[in-house]
Design an enzyme around this catalytic site. Sequence first.
Site, PDB file in Angstrom:
ATOM      1  N   GLU A 165       0.819  -1.211   0.000  1.00  0.00           N
ATOM      2  CA  GLU A 165       0.000   0.000   0.000  1.00  0.00           C
ATOM      3  C   GLU A 165       0.863   1.275   0.000  1.00  0.00           C
ATOM      4  OE1 GLU A 165      -2.760  -0.425   3.252  1.00  0.00           O
ATOM      5  OE2 GLU A 165      -4.053  -1.757   2.093  1.00  0.00           O
ATOM      6  N   GLU A 318      -6.409  -8.009  -1.052  1.00  0.00           N
ATOM      7  CA  GLU A 318      -6.932  -7.987   0.320  1.00  0.00           C
ATOM      8  C   GLU A 318      -8.414  -7.691   0.286  1.00  0.00           C
ATOM      9  OE1 GLU A 318      -5.126  -5.357   3.111  1.00  0.00           O
ATOM     10  OE2 GLU A 318      -3.070  -5.852   2.501  1.00  0.00           O
TER      11      GLU A 318
END
Length: 681
Positions: A165, A318
Amino acid sequence: MTISPDAHLAEERLHRMHQRLGGIAYGGDYNPEQWPRDVWLEDARLMQEAGVNLVTLAVFSWSRLETADGVYDFGWLDDVMDLMHEHGIGVDLATPDAVPPAWLIARHPDILPELADGSTFGFGSRQHFDVSHPVYREKALAMAEQMGDRYAKHRALMMWHVGNEYGPVSYGPWAAKAFRGWLRQKYSSLEELNQAWSADVWGQVYSDWNQVDVPAQPRTWSNPSRRLDFHRFTSHSMLEHFKAERDILRRHTPDLPIVTNFMRFYKTNDYWAWAAEEDAAALDIYPDPREADAHVAAALNFDLMRSLRKGQPWMVMEQATGAVSQWSVNVSKLPGKMRLGSYQAIAQGADSILFFQWRQAKGGTERYHSAMVGHAGPNSRIFREVVQLGNELKDLGGLAGTRATAKVAVVFDWECWWALELGNSPRSDLNYAQEVLRLYRPLFDANITVDFVSAQSDLSAYSLVLLPAAYLLNDESAQRFEDYVSDGGRLVVSYLSGIVDESNTIRLGGYPGALRKVLGAWSEEMHPLAGEGEEVKLTTSDGGTASASYWTEHLHTQEAEVLASYDSGRLAGSPAVTRNTFGKGSAMYLSARVDPTFLKLLLAAECEAAGVQPELQAPPGVQVRRRTGSGSSFLLVLNHNDAPARVDVGDGGTDRLTGRRIQGTVELPPNEVLVLAEPTR
């Protein structure tokens, strides 16, 4: 947007990985370092029971892999890698540079990023680094070299996951130095920079490169052109670091996919540029279960991921099995919703369904974030759903590698996003992602498959293109849209498009600047509506009525025909919606935020005129998508309603989840799915 020359190699790498996995990837983040070794064997056994074939390892493990400067300990990770291979589970191995260890921060505290207000981002969370810091980069690349060398030949290794991320923005001295270097490459001289930034406004002229700094928090407002360039620099600098790690890993493992994980509606990084440098787009997606239509925004993100690499299958990297932990109220997904959301991603092009995480943490910040195995253990509703989904996916291997095709494109462009939301504009509360979603939603509801494109994309494959709030357009992009319409395309443009050039400078001569010619209309003044819920009435060209809120403009037509006019308010009698015939095509302009019903009618008419058909006629709340390839065709039908829905699937096909032959009208239970293998056509 262009994809690197070895794009075909990327797809080959993915294809080989899915062949090794047996089809669709299923699993999630696994953090064994959080658990004693006696739990690891139980985890491996439960993974087999759940149909897991891929786990992501080492995302947050830097402090355990390098315990002191240059002191590496890979023994425990060796054991986990071996254990996964022994149980037939592949590994997506991560480089752990999202979490620089405490010892590194203690030795080099200036690695911590500096916020816009001059404060320092402290240790104790994640992403606590300035990507421009030379020591951080040196140590992160050294870790990538160590991991690439050690695990390149390990039989469990299926792919690489670089970082996590990416997103920390720093305004500190290292970022400032790198920003100046980036600007000197972009601009040939200080005079060119001063011109691009309109530096004479408020007397901000620079006479030496060392005077140029990052746009830290000023007393009031700051230069929007300078801030736009800082957005560009920030995305670029993080991407350069990703590429440096990628190149190290590629040297060790030329045949394995390499990705990092993107985020839902994430503004900081230009994912068009990032996806072009990766083997697949990979998304972290966490819809809020409190929102009844959360699946619509999720759908937009899924289509965007599929589009980033021109239709190539993508990855859910995710998602949550139940509740998350980042909101003020964290509601768990209702039974069946996790499975439904997973099939929605597959319907929209995903070949991998992964979760954060495998086993729910008992401590730390995310201890209440749900997992595949929760605090209650395997004797739980969520784990039973995990097992059901995993075993269903084993039988859907033929879906992997198939694609969806679209004749409609929606423009989603990060530079437009950055420029539009810099403030000091007629409406500083405007949300770019919501503007895109507003035009996307009617197409989603109508089961019309949509691709996303950037302002630099080739448009020739599309019969209809939607341009929502494309605030910034350079001359080349504006000409591309003009040529598209002239060659026979249909274009729908919303307000606040074509207003500024690439330097964030207003285009003179009337709005919408760069698009006046193709639209055959221009605005002399913007009129945002001030009151909460304020509306104005519209009269349509066929005698109907509609309304508009939030945004209006004082519009004048040249060649365009008027589709709707203001019927109340200060602009009564002026055009609100127009359509212009231009060359062989046409261009519609929405100078106002029209009500959803009228917008739906307008876009339905454009689709019909463009010859665009839905995948299937279906009742509200039922999503239909088709994936095809290698002589196979799959029709996926998803009921997002909490009530049964009757759907006519026509000739239908064999439901791969039940083995039953399905055709004609069927009643689909709430939150249920059909995966129909259609007869060969």
